[in-house]
Design a protein around this motif. Structure first.
Motif, PDB file in Angstrom:
ATOM      1  N   GLY A   1       0.799  -1.216   0.000  1.00  0.00           N
ATOM      2  CA  GLY A   1       0.000   0.000   0.000  1.00  0.00           C
ATOM      3  C   GLY A   1       0.831   1.265   0.000  1.00  0.00           C
ATOM      4  N   ASP A   2       2.175   1.119   0.248  1.00  0.00           N
ATOM      5  CA  ASP A   2       3.065   2.279   0.180  1.00  0.00           C
ATOM      6  C   ASP A   2       3.522   2.415  -1.272  1.00  0.00           C
ATOM      7  OD1 ASP A   2       4.905   4.286   0.481  1.00  0.00           O
ATOM      8  OD2 ASP A   2       6.445   2.993   1.347  1.00  0.00           O
ATOM      9  N   LEU A   3       2.818   3.247  -2.046  1.00  0.00           N
ATOM     10  CA  LEU A   3       3.067   3.366  -3.483  1.00  0.00           C
ATOM     11  C   LEU A   3       4.049   4.475  -3.835  1.00  0.00           C
ATOM     12  CD1 LEU A   3       1.716   1.391  -5.485  1.00  0.00           C
ATOM     13  CD2 LEU A   3       0.451   1.574  -3.362  1.00  0.00           C
ATOM     14  N   ASN A   4       4.423   5.329  -2.863  1.00  0.00           N
ATOM     15  CA  ASN A   4       5.404   6.369  -3.168  1.00  0.00           C
ATOM     16  C   ASN A   4       6.730   6.126  -2.452  1.00  0.00           C
ATOM     17  OD1 ASN A   4       4.732   6.954  -0.571  1.00  0.00           O
ATOM     18  ND2 ASN A   4       4.019   9.052  -0.967  1.00  0.00           N
ATOM     19  N   CYS A   5       6.843   4.943  -1.820  1.00  0.00           N
ATOM     20  CA  CYS A   5       8.102   4.521  -1.181  1.00  0.00           C
ATOM     21  C   CYS A   5       8.589   5.511  -0.135  1.00  0.00           C
ATOM     22  CB  CYS A   5       9.188   4.270  -2.225  1.00  0.00           C
ATOM     23  SG  CYS A   5       8.929   2.743  -3.157  1.00  0.00           S
ATOM     24  N   ASP A   6       7.681   6.031   0.684  1.00  0.00           N
ATOM     25  CA  ASP A   6       8.104   6.874   1.790  1.00  0.00           C
ATOM     26  C   ASP A   6       8.023   6.127   3.115  1.00  0.00           C
ATOM     27  OD1 ASP A   6       5.404   6.695   2.216  1.00  0.00           O
ATOM     28  OD2 ASP A   6       5.076   8.861   2.416  1.00  0.00           O
ATOM     29  N   CYS A   7       7.877   4.793   2.990  1.00  0.00           N
ATOM     30  CA  CYS A   7       7.877   3.902   4.159  1.00  0.00           C
ATOM     31  C   CYS A   7       6.616   4.031   5.011  1.00  0.00           C
ATOM     32  CB  CYS A   7       9.116   4.100   5.030  1.00  0.00           C
ATOM     33  SG  CYS A   7      10.638   3.765   4.146  1.00  0.00           S
ATOM     34  N   ALA A   8       5.569   4.552   4.452  1.00  0.00           N
ATOM     35  CA  ALA A   8       4.314   4.644   5.183  1.00  0.00           C
ATOM     36  C   ALA A   8       3.148   4.507   4.208  1.00  0.00           C
ATOM     37  CB  ALA A   8       4.214   5.971   5.928  1.00  0.00           C
ATOM     38  N   ARG A   9       2.026   4.019   4.706  1.00  0.00           N
ATOM     39  CA  ARG A   9       0.814   3.947   3.902  1.00  0.00           C
ATOM     40  C   ARG A   9      -0.114   5.053   4.375  1.00  0.00           C
ATOM     41  NH1 ARG A   9      -2.329  -1.685   3.377  1.00  0.00           N
ATOM     42  NH2 ARG A   9      -4.006  -0.806   4.620  1.00  0.00           N
ATOM     43  N   ASP A  10      -0.247   6.105   3.558  1.00  0.00           N
ATOM     44  CA  ASP A  10      -1.014   7.275   3.984  1.00  0.00           C
ATOM     45  C   ASP A  10      -1.640   7.948   2.769  1.00  0.00           C
ATOM     46  OD1 ASP A  10       1.137   8.579   2.756  1.00  0.00           O
ATOM     47  OD2 ASP A  10       2.168   8.893   4.669  1.00  0.00           O
ATOM     48  N   LEU A  11      -2.157   9.168   2.972  1.00  0.00           N
ATOM     49  CA  LEU A  11      -2.839   9.860   1.883  1.00  0.00           C
ATOM     50  C   LEU A  11      -1.928  10.126   0.684  1.00  0.00           C
ATOM     51  CD1 LEU A  11      -4.947  12.432   3.941  1.00  0.00           C
ATOM     52  CD2 LEU A  11      -5.802  10.463   2.652  1.00  0.00           C
ATOM     53  N   GLY A  12      -0.621  10.202   0.940  1.00  0.00           N
ATOM     54  CA  GLY A  12       0.309  10.428  -0.151  1.00  0.00           C
ATOM     55  C   GLY A  12       0.389   9.270  -1.126  1.00  0.00           C
ATOM     56  N   ASP A  13      -0.209   8.131  -0.775  1.00  0.00           N
ATOM     57  CA  ASP A  13      -0.168   6.965  -1.657  1.00  0.00           C
ATOM     58  C   ASP A  13      -1.360   6.919  -2.624  1.00  0.00           C
ATOM     59  OD1 ASP A  13       2.176   5.660  -0.524  1.00  0.00           O
ATOM     60  OD2 ASP A  13       0.942   5.381   1.274  1.00  0.00           O
ATOM     61  N   VAL A  14      -2.365   7.780  -2.443  1.00  0.00           N
ATOM     62  CA  VAL A  14      -3.578   7.691  -3.261  1.00  0.00           C
ATOM     63  C   VAL A  14      -3.265   7.972  -4.730  1.00  0.00           C
ATOM     64  CG1 VAL A  14      -5.853   8.643  -3.689  1.00  0.00           C
ATOM     65  CG2 VAL A  14      -5.084   8.269  -1.322  1.00  0.00           C
ATOM     66  N   SER A  15      -2.562   9.077  -5.006  1.00  0.00           N
ATOM     67  CA  SER A  15      -2.274   9.432  -6.399  1.00  0.00           C
ATOM     68  C   SER A  15      -1.387   8.394  -7.085  1.00  0.00           C
ATOM     69  CB  SER A  15      -1.627  10.824  -6.460  1.00  0.00           C
ATOM     70  OG  SER A  15      -1.308  11.156  -7.803  1.00  0.00           O
ATOM     71  N   PRO A  16      -0.263   7.948  -6.465  1.00  0.00           N
ATOM     72  CA  PRO A  16       0.530   6.921  -7.128  1.00  0.00           C
ATOM     73  C   PRO A  16      -0.210   5.589  -7.245  1.00  0.00           C
ATOM     74  CG  PRO A  16       1.435   7.455  -4.969  1.00  0.00           C
ATOM     75  CD  PRO A  16       0.424   8.486  -5.277  1.00  0.00           C
ATOM     76  N   PHE A  17      -1.142   5.342  -6.329  1.00  0.00           N
ATOM     77  CA  PHE A  17      -1.939   4.121  -6.425  1.00  0.00           C
ATOM     78  C   PHE A  17      -2.780   4.147  -7.706  1.00  0.00           C
ATOM     79  CE2 PHE A  17      -6.021   1.988  -5.689  1.00  0.00           C
ATOM     80  CZ  PHE A  17      -5.602   0.713  -5.374  1.00  0.00           C
ATOM     81  N   VAL A  18      -3.430   5.278  -7.952  1.00  0.00           N
ATOM     82  CA  VAL A  18      -4.240   5.395  -9.170  1.00  0.00           C
ATOM     83  C   VAL A  18      -3.352   5.246 -10.399  1.00  0.00           C
ATOM     84  CG1 VAL A  18      -5.712   6.922 -10.519  1.00  0.00           C
ATOM     85  CG2 VAL A  18      -5.999   6.797  -8.026  1.00  0.00           C
TER      86      VAL A  18
ATOM     87  N   ASN B   1       2.950  -3.522  -4.656  1.00  0.00           N
ATOM     88  CA  ASN B   1       2.422  -2.928  -3.426  1.00  0.00           C
ATOM     89  C   ASN B   1       1.000  -2.419  -3.612  1.00  0.00           C
ATOM     90  OD1 ASN B   1       4.547  -3.433  -1.790  1.00  0.00           O
ATOM     91  ND2 ASN B   1       5.295  -1.323  -1.632  1.00  0.00           N
ATOM     92  N   ALA B   2       0.573  -2.281  -4.879  1.00  0.00           N
ATOM     93  CA  ALA B   2      -0.804  -1.870  -5.140  1.00  0.00           C
ATOM     94  C   ALA B   2      -1.788  -3.017  -4.978  1.00  0.00           C
ATOM     95  CB  ALA B   2      -0.919  -1.284  -6.547  1.00  0.00           C
ATOM     96  N   ASP B   3      -1.274  -4.238  -4.857  1.00  0.00           N
ATOM     97  CA  ASP B   3      -2.145  -5.397  -4.615  1.00  0.00           C
ATOM     98  C   ASP B   3      -2.383  -5.504  -3.112  1.00  0.00           C
ATOM     99  OD1 ASP B   3      -3.567  -7.746  -4.662  1.00  0.00           O
ATOM    100  OD2 ASP B   3      -1.788  -9.017  -4.958  1.00  0.00           O
ATOM    101  N   ILE B   4      -3.218  -4.624  -2.624  1.00  0.00           N
ATOM    102  CA  ILE B   4      -3.378  -4.486  -1.176  1.00  0.00           C
ATOM    103  C   ILE B   4      -4.135  -5.664  -0.573  1.00  0.00           C
ATOM    104  CG2 ILE B   4      -4.333  -3.017   0.644  1.00  0.00           C
ATOM    105  CD1 ILE B   4      -3.865  -0.651  -1.193  1.00  0.00           C
TER     106      ILE B   4
END
Length: 563
Positions: free
Chosen positions: A503-520, A540-543
């Motif tokens: 679920g961490d799609l921007n590789c900042d070591c956390a799953r948070d709102l910052g992952d929504v855009s890279p997830f899409v 990581n998008a295969d949550i």
């Protein structure tokens, strides 16, 4: 390697006087400069003249392959003898008539196993014939073939603790030059596949010199011994010795003065005191020797124990012709108490009073007597030849104690090895273990580190390239029947890699709102995602872990972000 100070550390033991009535005990022999204990020899509990002479020439003691270990970690509970027992460990070495009767009662009335050490297959066959003919429940008899020197297994071990919910053995160096006896705890740990710890003094490179019969404890962390142990370890102070027992067994210890060796050749506390409940103790009284040194020691101990909140019951004891007759040296096994009886004319009239005292102190227990006249001249009776093996806490399910990595810590950088260490326990045996990884603080364990791995107690794990502050390890034990049990890290582990959790799609070591855009982006344009976030695994998008990256992962992402 021999301990250079063995002869010095055991100096009080070298000064023991044997009882005058010793018709039924033997001496070891010296062959090619080494002590040999013939299989038909009846070696007493006290140090023999031959052993004293040998130690004079070999002050380092016997060469015993022992290695002190670090103390067990985590929650410890040293097991009291009146707690639920899996079995009693005996040694088919001498006094076999008494042992056979003990085994019969242990496996029937005591509803426990009789673990019996035998020298070889022939001895096992002979013991089987004797035990079955005596009415022993043979389904509860378990044999261990191992070399030994004497029958006095209380003194050389093993002694058990619970580490977490797993049984483990904590061992000491035997205060006798009997090398085969000294390694029986190691052999039994291997036989039962139990954890094993060797007590180190912490204050010197030596191990603690001790005789296990000089030790009693309650289930509420209190333990007791005579100062014999202090005399055996002159390099250590009393506080240092108590700290060793606290560190390795979780106990708060108290010392009493020992009897004179002219009264008791062992100076062991189990010859005059038995803790039989959380706040209950049996202590000898000396009707024929009022005011004697041993009577004063027992009277003072009774006052001390009562002051600690114990209910104290007194029971007669006698010193006759140099032989110490005791009724406190008993074996408690579940609902059974084995009490010695004697035929000596002075002592025999007190047999019935001793039974009454135990029945009064321990209502609901079956009190059975066994004639121990044949062995009391060797300075010990039934408690001295029995060691307790506590019940498995997990019932039919295995238990695990994860030793490392257990608490919160930052692990070495990815690519380095980390030792995963554990111990297991089962009512039968653990077949194999799975080792799992969580990156969600233990909410789920989705990554398999090892599957159906041999239960070796250790696994070298290569730290993966993850970036998480919420990793945990779990070890799952499995027995032959498919029953499982597990234990896990109790604190979060930090892994400082470059790849974040699922679920961490921007590789900042956390799953948070910052992952929504890279997830899409990962769902709609994987090529652009890979270029925008190099090194970030698109999986990581295969949550939801179904092998697909699709709209069904959106709900899992949103769930993970909501408070």
């Amino acid at each position: 390697m021999r301990l250079a100070l063995f002869g010095v550390l055991c100096l009080p033991a070298l000064l023991f006087f044997a009882p005058s009535a010793v018709a039924q005990v033997d001496e070891p022999v010296i062959v090619d400069g080494e002590l040999v204990f013939p299989t038909d020899a009846v070696i007493p509990r006290y140090l023999t003249d031959t052993e004293r002479r040998w130690l004079d020439e070999n002050p380092g003691g016997p060469a015993v392959p022992r290695v002190a270990t670090a103390a067990p970690t985590g929650p410890l509970h040293c097991v009291a003898e009146y707690e639920p027992m899996d079995g009693i460990l005996l040694n088919w070495r001498s006094y076999t008539t008494i042992i056979a009767e003990m085994a019969r009662l242990i496996t029937t009335t005591g509803n426990a196993n009789a673990y019996i050490v035998v020298a070889n297959a022939a001895t096992q066959s002979s013991a089987t014939t004797t035990l079955s003919g005596n009415g022993t429940n043979m389904s509860r008899v378990k044999f261990l073939i191992a070399a030994s020197d004497t029958v006095w297994i209380r003194d050389y071990g093993p002694r058990y603790v619970y580490q977490g919910d797993c049984r483990a053995i904590v061992d000491h160096r035997y205060n006798r030059p009997r090398p085969n006896d000294d390694v029986i705890p190691t052999a039994f740990a291997n036989y039962k596949k139990h954890g094993y710890y060797e007590m180190q003094t912490l204050y010197s490179p030596n191990e603690l010199i001790h005789g296990g019969g000089n030790f009693h404890l309650s289930a509420n962390t209190q333990s007791f011994a005579t100062r014999l142990t202090v005399n055996e370890n002159p390099l250590l102070t009393e506080p240092q010795i108590t700290n060793i027992w606290n560190t390795y067994q979780g106990l708060n210890h108290m010392f009493f003065n020992p009897f004179p060796t002219s009264v008791d050749a062992t100076q062991h506390i189990d010859m005059w005191m038995q803790v039989c409940g959380d706040q209950k103790v049996m202590i000898s009284d000396w009707p024929n020797n009022p005011g004697s040194t041993q009577d004063v020691i027992c009277d003072n101990a009774a006052v001390t124990m009562a002051g600690m909140g114990y209910t104290v019951t007194r029971i007669p004891a006698f010193s006759v012709s140099g032989v110490h007759y005791t009724y406190t040296n008993v074996v408690i096994c579940n609902n059974l108490i084995l009490v010695p009886s004697y035929t000596n004319a002075t002592v025999q009239p007190s047999n019935a009073a001793a039974v009454t005292a135990w029945q009064t102190a321990m209502p609901g227990y079956t009190v059975s007597t066994i004639n121990c006249q044949a062995m009391i001249t060797a300075a010990g009776v039934m408690h001295c030849i029995a060691m307790h093996v506590p019940q498995h806490r997990g019932g039919a399910n295995p238990t695990v104690y994860l030793k490392t990595p257990r608490t919160a810590q930052t692990l070495p950088a990815p690519g380095n090895n980390v030792a995963i260490n554990w111990i297991t326990d089962d009512d039968n045996a653990v077949s194999n273990v799975d080792i799992l990884l969580s990156t969600t603080g233990g909410n789920s364990y989705d990554t398999v580190i090892a599957s159906a791995n041999a239960d070796t107690g250790s696994y070298n794990w290569v730290v993966p390239n993850l970036c998480t502050s919420a990793a945990r390890i779990r070890v799952v034990a499995r027995d032959a029947n498919g029953n499982t049990g597990h234990d896990s890290s109790i604190g979060n582990l930090v892994i400082t890699g470059t790849v974040g959790p699922v679920g961490d799609l921007n590789c900042d070591c956390a799953r948070d709102l910052g992952d929504v855009s890279p997830f899409v982006l990962a769902l709609l344009d994987p090529t652009t995602y890979a270029a925008t976030y190099p090194g970030c695994p698109i999986n990581n998008a295969d949550i939801n872990g179904d092998g697909q990256r699709d709209g069904r992962d959106i709900a899992r992402l949103v769930d993970g972000l909501l408070p």
